[in-house]
Structures are given as structure tokens and as C-alpha cells.
Design an enzyme around this catalytic site. Structure first.
Site, PDB file in Angstrom:
ATOM      1  N   ASP A 108      31.292  39.180  34.309  1.00 15.15           N
ATOM      2  CA  ASP A 108      31.265  40.404  33.496  1.00 15.15           C
ATOM      3  C   ASP A 108      31.405  40.116  32.002  1.00 15.15           C
ATOM      4  O   ASP A 108      31.626  41.031  31.222  1.00 15.15           O
ATOM      5  CB  ASP A 108      32.392  41.360  33.934  1.00 15.15           C
ATOM      6  CG  ASP A 108      32.210  41.836  35.362  1.00 15.15           C
ATOM      7  OD1 ASP A 108      31.088  42.210  35.705  1.00 15.15           O
ATOM      8  OD2 ASP A 108      33.186  41.819  36.122  1.00 15.15           O
TER       9      ASP A 108
ATOM     10  N   ASP B  47      34.372  47.473  36.862  1.00 12.18           N
ATOM     11  CA  ASP B  47      33.560  46.810  37.874  1.00 12.18           C
ATOM     12  C   ASP B  47      34.240  47.058  39.226  1.00 12.18           C
ATOM     13  O   ASP B  47      35.461  47.200  39.279  1.00 12.18           O
ATOM     14  CB  ASP B  47      33.496  45.311  37.567  1.00 12.18           C
ATOM     15  CG  ASP B  47      32.665  44.557  38.577  1.00 12.18           C
ATOM     16  OD1 ASP B  47      31.551  45.004  38.873  1.00 12.18           O
ATOM     17  OD2 ASP B  47      33.145  43.517  39.067  1.00 12.18           O
TER      18      ASP B  47
ATOM     19  N   ASP C 247      36.369  41.225  36.350  1.00 12.59           N
ATOM     20  CA  ASP C 247      37.084  40.017  36.764  1.00 12.59           C
ATOM     21  C   ASP C 247      36.880  38.865  35.789  1.00 12.59           C
ATOM     22  O   ASP C 247      37.475  37.808  35.945  1.00 12.59           O
ATOM     23  CB  ASP C 247      36.694  39.598  38.191  1.00 12.59           C
ATOM     24  CG  ASP C 247      35.203  39.304  38.318  1.00 12.59           C
ATOM     25  OD1 ASP C 247      34.537  39.120  37.276  1.00 12.59           O
ATOM     26  OD2 ASP C 247      34.711  39.256  39.445  1.00 12.59           O
TER      27      ASP C 247
END
Length: 620
Positions: A518, A320, A514
Site C-alpha cells: 500500500d 485497506d 499494512d
């Protein structure tokens, strides 16, 4: 060295000294047998007891029984032939030396875990009419004001309401750099207050605090076995009975055909000593234990040896962008008004009020840029539209704040911005008012981390982001990432990751995020890695590997640790099995004596254990 290790080392030394002394004097007959029994019993009484209890409880055959049968048999043969008692005692002596090395290695690994476990607080200081009172952290309710004095651990997660200080977070992050905190800062349990008295309002119960969750994670890690450990456990359950049957056959069948019972019985005993699976049974779990212990010292929490094994096979890493490769702490860079009825200040004021209750990093940046919430504005009917933005009624006006798609949905003719950054558009009652430019800085080590992952053997690196193509391409180019996907909604991230996963032919796929938004992708990956997880419950819950600070370099370090650990495991398996089978053949045909058997069993175990200890040494 603990008390038990000292005790075992002393009896090993006493038994060795007695054995040497007995070889310096001339003794014969029953007196010789009784004197040699003394060092034998000193060094082997616990093994004999284990073997007895194993038989009594009808447990499966283990190395204690094998060692007992072999050494008692060797003693019986020595009595019958007036032979050498040294071999039987030496077998037990060297076996105990191997056990001591194994115990020492486990102690070294456990020390890293116990240092981490030291984050558990013993008490919390609560202010009462009679001064400070030390109470059990479990008894402290949410919203209680606790006092943390210099040198004390923060017992429960909370927010500082008074005081400023410096915190030592090494037990959580593995990094020695202290962290400065002041009023309003969120702090987590397990950190040590270095100076200054802090008053903290607790935001969680102790059972839900960061320290508790980390301790629970570490304690559960040993229950998640790797495929290698499962293989060794199953192998030992089948292997041990098979070799015992072979040893019995070796002791009975050849003498019936060729005669000479004494020679074949001796070979069968040698076969038993060689066959002990100690090196595998001890060194393989120890290697994983050492790897997990070494990783925890670096602030990398691996939830089990199964995840450590999977991590070693990772060839594709999907990351990400926000909070992983970039700081995730957005700041307002510019405000562009596109409507005469709204100047820049009023535009920012409306956007900040709409985002007042959102926990998104972008909302935080807007509130930070316009901190004056007490301006008599009425904010109601707040509605968050996933992947689009937020809508609310501010002083009777419907204000929509979000991306271009959201503007199109509310009928506002948005105007593009030439600046590179996250563009937050604002519409009032469906009429376009302007936009706010928000930027997110790349983390200091992000570029180095990408290069380091490639150096560690990661073949494919992907970046997924909900940001625009313009921002995504700029960040990817700066970091040297060739593969990226932009403008992804939360659901799109999952489907995009599924495509990457299905296209992977060789190796495993890791996802790094994080851990807050997610979770779906983290749980879908072969191995989910949550980074910057200090204080993030979602990260600790969703991921298989938790990196306790914000440094992306820890990603490659975790992969290197896992690959080194699995390399050691494979070395130990091939070395132990190779030497075992060679010596078993030599023992069966009479080319190996008891001393070679001792090396095949205990020598190999000691070498495998010493090799396993290398997993404690962190790779660069």
C-alpha cells in the site's frame, strides 16, 4: 529527577530561604544591597551568563536578555530610591521554578522515548570454537547463527532455527501480552526473550533491522515541526524585538512629555518581564513532545509533530481490507475440482507449486495446505501478472492460477463458486481445472474499531479491496462500513483514493494499510498509517504513523491522542497570549506591578507547562 534537576531545585530552595531570612532582619545601605545580591546571583547566574553570551555573539533577543534587563533595572531603581529588592529576586526565582517544571515535564516525556530506545541491543552472541562470544551487532553478517539466552534482547531480525520461547514485545507494540515462538518463526530485534535458548539465523544486517529503523524514526521525529511550532518560532522572532522597542519607548517618550523618569522606567521594566514569551516558546513544543512520547508508550510511532497535527484534523479514514480489518492469514476452506483429469489433491498440488515463490498471503495459504514441495516436480518459467495471478510451467504443463479475468485471458471457461471467500481459479494448458476457496477471518476488534473511530469524530470511513463484490459487501456489512470499493487492482486503489481525496472539502484524509503493498496510497494520503508493522520495513518507511501491532483499535487511539494534544496546544496559545496582552496594557498604564508581571510571565508558563504534561496521559 536527574542530577541537573536536583542541583537547580537545591539552589532555588537556598535562594528562597535566604530571601525569606533577609526579610526578617533590619538591614540598610550598602550592606543590604550586598546581602540581597547573594540570593539573586545564586538563582540567576546561569541566566545572566546566557544573556552575556547572547550579546557577545550578536544573537537575536531572547527571554534570558529580557529577564536580565528587567531584574538589573529593578535592582538599579531599588538602589536609587532605597526601595524593595524582593521584586527583582522574585522575578528570577519564579522564572527558575518555571524552568524547573519545564525540565521535569520534558524528562517525563523523554522517559517514554527512552523506554522505547531501550530496544537497542548492546551485543549479539555468536557461537565460536571457544564458546559464546559477544560481538557488536553491526559486525554480524546476514545468515549468521546467533544465540539469544533468557532475559536478553533479540539483537537482529531473523528466523528461529532451534528452540522455542516466549517473547516480550511491549517495547515495540505497547502491549504486555507475550508472544510464543518456535522453529521457523520470524523474530524481530528489540523483543526480549523470556525463557528458553533460541538459535536464530539472521535475515538482515543490524542497520536494516526493525530496532534500528524504529530508533531512527523516533530520533528524527523532533526535526519535523508542526505549523503551530513554526508559527510560535516565527512569532517569537518578531514579537521579542517589538516588545523591547515598545519598552524602550515607554521608558523614554512619556518622561520627556510628563516627567517622572523613575515611574516610567519602572513601568518599562514591568513591561519587559510581562512580555517574555516563555509560556509559548516552552509549552507548545513540549505539548507535541509529550503527545509523541505518550503515543510511543502505546506502540504508536508518530514521525513528527507535523504528522501529529495533521492526524488531529482527520475526518475521513480510508482502509485497506486485507491485513488491516481482516487477519490477512488466509486458509484453504475448500477445493472444488471441475475437470475429471484433476482431483482435488492434484488441483491443490498444482496451485501450490505455481505459487511456490510468491510472497502473497494467498500463496502462503496454498503452500500451507500442500506443504510437500519435495515431490520431484519441476517448476519453471514463473510469471506473475499484476492484478491477475501467476503462471508457471509445472512438469511441462502451463498452469495458470488467479482470478476470473486471468481465466478469461488464458481462454479457460471458469465456473463460479457459491461459497463466499477468495476464489482462486486454476487452468492447465488453457483448460479449466477447478478452483480453491480461501477465507480470511475478520480481526477480533475490527467492528469495535470502526465504531470507535466514528465516536472519535471521523465522519467518513471507506474500505478498499481487490476482493470480489460478494466478499467486500459481506465484510463491510459485518463491520458497519457503508462506503466500500471492491475488485480494485493496485493502480485502481490509487485512482479511487485520489477521488476520495479530491471530494474531501473539510478536514484531512488518512489511509490505513499494512505498508507492504500500500506504499503508493500511504504516501499520497494527508497522513499514512501503517498497522501491524512489527517487522515490516515497507510500513516503517512509507507511513507517517506506524502502529506496531495488528490491533485496529490503535487507529482511533492515535486520532484521540492527536486531538487531545492539539486541544492542549490551542488552550496554551489562547491562554498565554490573552493574559500577556491584558497584563501588557495594564503594565503600560501603571495598573500592574512587578508581582503581576511575575504571574503574567512565570505563572502563565508554569500553568501552560502543567497543562502540556496532560498530553502524556493517554485518552481512553
Amino acid at each position: 529527577m536527574n542530577a541537573k534537576q536536583k542541583k537547580n531545585l537545591i539552589r532555588i530552595l537556598i535562594a528562597a530561604a535566604l530571601l525569606i531570612a533577609l526579610n526578617l532582619v533590619e538591614i540598610s545601605g550598602v550592606q543590604r544591597l550586598l546581602l540581597y545580591l547573594v540570593p539573586y546571583l545564586i538563582v540567576s547566574y546561569d541566566i545572566l551568563l546566557k544573556a552575556f553570551h547572547g550579546l557577545k555573539n550578536l544573537r537575536a533577543l531572547d527571554e534570558s536578555l529580557l529577564m536580565t534587563i528587567a531584574t538589573v533595572g529593578a535592582f538599579a531603581l531599588a538602589v536609587h530610591d532605597d526601595g524593595d529588592y524582593n521584586e527583582a529576586i522574585a522575578v528570577m526565582l519564579f522564572y527558575q521554578i518555571g524552568e524547573w517544571f519545564q525540565s521535569y515535564a520534558v524528562g517525563k516525556s523523554r522517559k517514554n522515548i527512552s523506554e522505547l530506545m531501550d530496544i537497542r541491543p548492546d551485543y549479539a552472541n555468536v557461537e565460536t570454537d571457544n564458546g559464546l562470544e559477544q560481538v557488536d551487532p553491526d559486525e554480524v553478517e546476514i545468515g549468521t547463527i546467533i544465540i539469544v539466552q533468557p532475559g536478553e534482547k533479540i539483537p537482529i531480525d531473523g528466523v528461529i532455527v532451534e528452540g522455542n520461547s516466549t517473547l516480550n514485545t511491549i517495547a515495540l507494540t505497547g502491549e504486555s501480552l507475550p508472544r510464543d515462538v518456535s522453529i521457523g518463526a520470524e523474530v524481530v530485534s528489540g523483543c526480549i526473550n523470556l525463557n528458553g535458548v533460541l538459535k536464530i539465523r539472521t535475515t538482515k544486517e543490524f542497520g536494516e533491522s526493525t530496532a534500528s529503523k524504529i530508533l531512527e524514526l523516533v530520533e528524527d521525529a523532533s526535526s519535523r515541526k508542526s505549523k503551530s511550532e513554526d508559527f510560535i518560532a516565527k512569532f517569537a522572532r518578531i514579537y521579542t524585538p517589538v516588545v523591547v522597542i515598545c519598552a524602550v519607548a515607554l521608558a523614554i517618550i512619556p518622561p520627556i512629555i510628563f516627567g517622572d523618569w523613575s515611574t516610567w522606567l519602572y513601568r518599562a521594566l514591568i513591561f519587559l518581564v510581562i512580555s517574555c514569551p516563555c509560556a509559548l516558546v516552552i509549552s507548545i513544543p513540549l505539548s507535541f513532545f509529550a503527545g509523541i512520547g505518550g503515543a510511543s508508550r502505546a506502540g504508536i510511532l508518530i514521525k513528527g509533530s507535523n504528522f501529529l497535527e495533521t492526524l488531529s484534523k482527520v475526518k475521513t479514514v480510508v482502509m485497506d481490507k486485507t491485513g488491516t480489518l481482516t487477519q490477512g492469514s488466509f486458509e484453504v476452506e475448500a477445493v472444488h475440482s471441475k475437470n475429471l483429469n484433476f482431483d482435488a489433491e492434484k488441483l491443490l498440488h498444482l496451485a501450490a507449486h505455481v505459487e511456490r515463490y510468491s510472497t502473497h498471503p494467498i500463496a502462503n495459504s496454498l503452500r500451507k495446505a500442500y506443504p510437500n514441495e519435495r515431490d520431484d516436480c519441476t517448476v519453471e518459467a514463473v510469471e506473475e501478472i499484476a492484478g491477475r495471478g501467476i503462471r508457471a510451467k509445472v512438469n511441462g504443463q502451463i498452469v495458470s492460477v488467479g482470478n476470473e479475468k486471468f481465466m478469461e485471458e488464458v481462454g479457460a471457461k471458469w465456473i463460479p463458486c457459491r461459497k463466499t471467500g477468495t476464489i482462486i481459479h486454476v487452468a492447465v494448458n488453457g483448460e479449466y481445472a477447478g478452483h480453491v476457496v480461501i477465507s480470511d477471518a475478520i480481526k477480533p476488534h475490527a467492528k469495535e474499531a470502526v465504531a470507535d473511530m466514528e465516536g472519535a469524530g471521523v465522519e467518513n470511513i471507506f474500505m478498499l479491496t481487490g476482493d470480489s463484490e460478494k466478499i467486500a459487501s459481506k465484510v463491510a456489512a459485518e463491520l458497519g462500513i457503508k462506503n466500500y470499493r471492491s475488485e480494485l487492482l493496485p493502480a485502481d486503489k490509487v485512482s479511487e483514493f485520489e477521488k476520495i481525496l479530491s471530494a474531501q472539502i473539510d478536514g484531512k484524509v488518512a489511509f490505513v494499510g499494512d505498508g507492504i503493498n500500500d506504499a503508493p496510497v500511504l504516501s499520497r494520503a494527508d497522513v499514512g498509517i501503517a498497522m501491524g508493522a512489527l517487522g515490516s520495513d515497507a510500513a516503517i518507511e512509507a507511513a507517517d504513523v506506524v502502529l506496531m501491532d495488528d490491533d485496529p483499535l490503535k487507529i482511533s487511539k492515535a486520532i484521540k491522542i492527536s486531538r487531545k494534544c492539539l486541544g492542549i496546544v490551542k488552550q496554551n496559545i489562547f491562554f498565554a497570549l490573552g493574559v500577556k496582552f491584558l497584563c501588557l496594557i495594564l503594565g503600560a498604564i501603571g495598573l500592574a506591578n512587578m508581582w503581576m508581571a511575575i504571574f503574567a510571565d512565570v505563572g502563565v508558563m508554569i500553568l501552560a507547562v502543567l497543562n502540556a504534561i496532560r498530553a502524556l496521559i493517554l485518552p481512553k
